[in-house]
Design an enzyme around this catalytic site. Structure first.
Site, mmCIF file in Angstrom:
data_model
loop_
_atom_site.group_PDB
_atom_site.id
_atom_site.type_symbol
_atom_site.label_atom_id
_atom_site.label_comp_id
_atom_site.label_asym_id
_atom_site.label_seq_id
_atom_site.Cartn_x
_atom_site.Cartn_y
_atom_site.Cartn_z
ATOM 1 N N GLY A 9 0.864 -1.089 0.076
ATOM 2 C CA GLY A 9 -0.138 0.042 -0.239
ATOM 3 C C GLY A 9 0.746 1.048 0.069
ATOM 4 O O GLY A 9 2.073 1.243 0.123
ATOM 5 N N GLN B 115 2.986 10.111 1.515
ATOM 6 C CA GLN B 115 4.510 9.296 1.303
ATOM 7 C C GLN B 115 5.221 9.645 0.053
ATOM 8 O O GLN B 115 6.362 9.492 -0.180
ATOM 9 C CB GLN B 115 4.349 7.625 1.199
ATOM 10 C CG GLN B 115 3.677 7.229 2.723
ATOM 11 C CD GLN B 115 3.768 5.944 2.680
ATOM 12 O OE1 GLN B 115 2.827 5.273 2.058
ATOM 13 N NE2 GLN B 115 4.791 4.949 2.647
ATOM 14 N N CYS C 37 6.867 -0.423 6.240
ATOM 15 C CA CYS C 37 6.571 0.790 5.628
ATOM 16 C C CYS C 37 7.807 1.203 4.718
ATOM 17 O O CYS C 37 8.688 1.220 5.131
ATOM 18 C CB CYS C 37 6.206 1.624 6.776
ATOM 19 S SG CYS C 37 5.781 3.419 6.235
ATOM 20 N N LEU C 38 7.255 1.746 3.436
ATOM 21 C CA LEU C 38 8.268 2.181 2.586
ATOM 22 C C LEU C 38 8.645 3.487 3.125
ATOM 23 O O LEU C 38 10.003 3.864 2.575
ATOM 24 C CB LEU C 38 7.522 2.478 1.190
ATOM 25 C CG LEU C 38 6.851 1.060 0.711
ATOM 26 C CD1 LEU C 38 6.264 1.368 -0.799
ATOM 27 C CD2 LEU C 38 7.844 0.200 0.397
ATOM 28 N N HIS D 99 -3.211 0.996 8.239
ATOM 29 C CA HIS D 99 -1.793 1.511 8.316
ATOM 30 C C HIS D 99 -1.805 2.627 7.051
ATOM 31 O O HIS D 99 -1.339 3.739 7.420
ATOM 32 C CB HIS D 99 -0.958 0.321 8.000
ATOM 33 C CG HIS D 99 0.642 0.733 7.486
ATOM 34 N ND1 HIS D 99 1.648 0.116 8.110
ATOM 35 C CD2 HIS D 99 1.172 1.612 6.555
ATOM 36 C CE1 HIS D 99 2.878 0.866 7.489
ATOM 37 N NE2 HIS D 99 2.435 1.595 6.582
ATOM 38 N N GLU D 100 -2.180 2.433 6.065
ATOM 39 C CA GLU D 100 -2.557 3.573 4.989
ATOM 40 C C GLU D 100 -3.176 4.772 5.434
ATOM 41 O O GLU D 100 -2.598 6.180 5.191
ATOM 42 C CB GLU D 100 -2.737 2.941 3.615
ATOM 43 C CG GLU D 100 -2.113 1.825 3.021
ATOM 44 C CD GLU D 100 -0.442 1.965 2.954
ATOM 45 O OE1 GLU D 100 -0.014 3.093 2.802
ATOM 46 O OE2 GLU D 100 0.186 1.003 3.186
ATOM 47 N N HIS E 81 -1.224 7.065 7.999
ATOM 48 C CA HIS E 81 -0.344 8.242 7.245
ATOM 49 C C HIS E 81 -1.201 9.450 6.708
ATOM 50 O O HIS E 81 -0.639 10.557 6.700
ATOM 51 C CB HIS E 81 0.185 7.451 5.624
ATOM 52 C CG HIS E 81 1.221 6.506 5.859
ATOM 53 N ND1 HIS E 81 2.404 7.046 6.435
ATOM 54 C CD2 HIS E 81 1.396 5.273 5.555
ATOM 55 C CE1 HIS E 81 3.302 5.862 6.234
ATOM 56 N NE2 HIS E 81 2.641 4.876 5.661
HETATM 57 NI NI NI Z 1 3.681 3.026 5.507
#
Ligand code: NI
Length: 193
Positions: A47, A52, A107-108, A149-150, A153
């Site tokens: 995701g 991000q 997480c990226l 999670h997304e 953000h």
């Molecule tokens: Ni993340």
């Protein structure tokens, strides 16, 4: 489409409260979503949220593939565990249970790390797609986890802030020492991100 640079933990854009999208059908949003999908796939993520890629607006993309469904899941529940590649604009989450499960997340924006994070096991989410149509789904397991999670953000929250024990924040390269659970705590199970 363009692969965008991913903001990493410490960049202020990740701490902002992202702004609602006024026109989900606009060219800007269409372009942003196309870039987010390409960036997510290139980075091998499940995701991605717009902040991000340095765009503080309320847009997320994610997928929950069938491989993530626990093998013992009943057929009628399995549906809630999976999602195709989904775009969600101005998302909302309703938590449907008090129950929480621990699962490993990555997480990226926090590259190279994994953390064991408690999340609700059942949620209902809704939002708009790129045509401006309302999307609403029930989600369980990894599907619920990735959406939580997304969407975090969008409120400036990274997964370490959701952890209740920072002993469970580890480098990915050390994950081989962990067979899913801490040796001392058999209650911590579920999937990784
Ligand atoms: Ni993340």
């Amino acid at each position: 489409m363009t692969i965008r640079k991913i903001a990493r933990m410490g960049h202020p854009v990740l701490l902002q409260h992202a702004q609602p999208v006024e026109d989900p059908k606009s060219q800007e949003i269409r372009r942003l979503v196309a870039d987010m999908v390409e960036t997510m796939i290139d980075a091998n993520g499940a995701g991605l949220a717009a902040p991000q890629v340095h765009e503080p607006v309320r847009v997320v993309v994610f997928q929950a593939p069938p491989e993530r469904v626990p093998p013992e899941t009943e057929a009628e529940e399995a549906f809630d565990h999976t999602a195709p590649l989904t775009v969600l604009i101005n998302p909302r989450i309703e938590v449907l249970t008090e129950e929480r499960a621990y699962g490993w997340e990555g997480c990226l924006s926090v590259p190279g790390m994994r953390g064991l994070v408690p999340r609700p096991t059942r949620i209902r989410y809704s939002g708009l797609d790129l045509e401006g149509n309302e999307v609403s789904r029930d989600a369980r397991g990894f599907h619920a986890r990735v959406v939580c999670h997304e969407c975090d953000h969008l409120d400036g929250i990274l997964y370490p802030q959701r952890m209740d024990d920072l002993k469970d924040l580890i480098f990915e390269t050390e994950a081989r020492h962990w067979s899913g659970d801490r040796p001392s705590d058999a209650t911590k199970t579920e999937s990784a991100d």
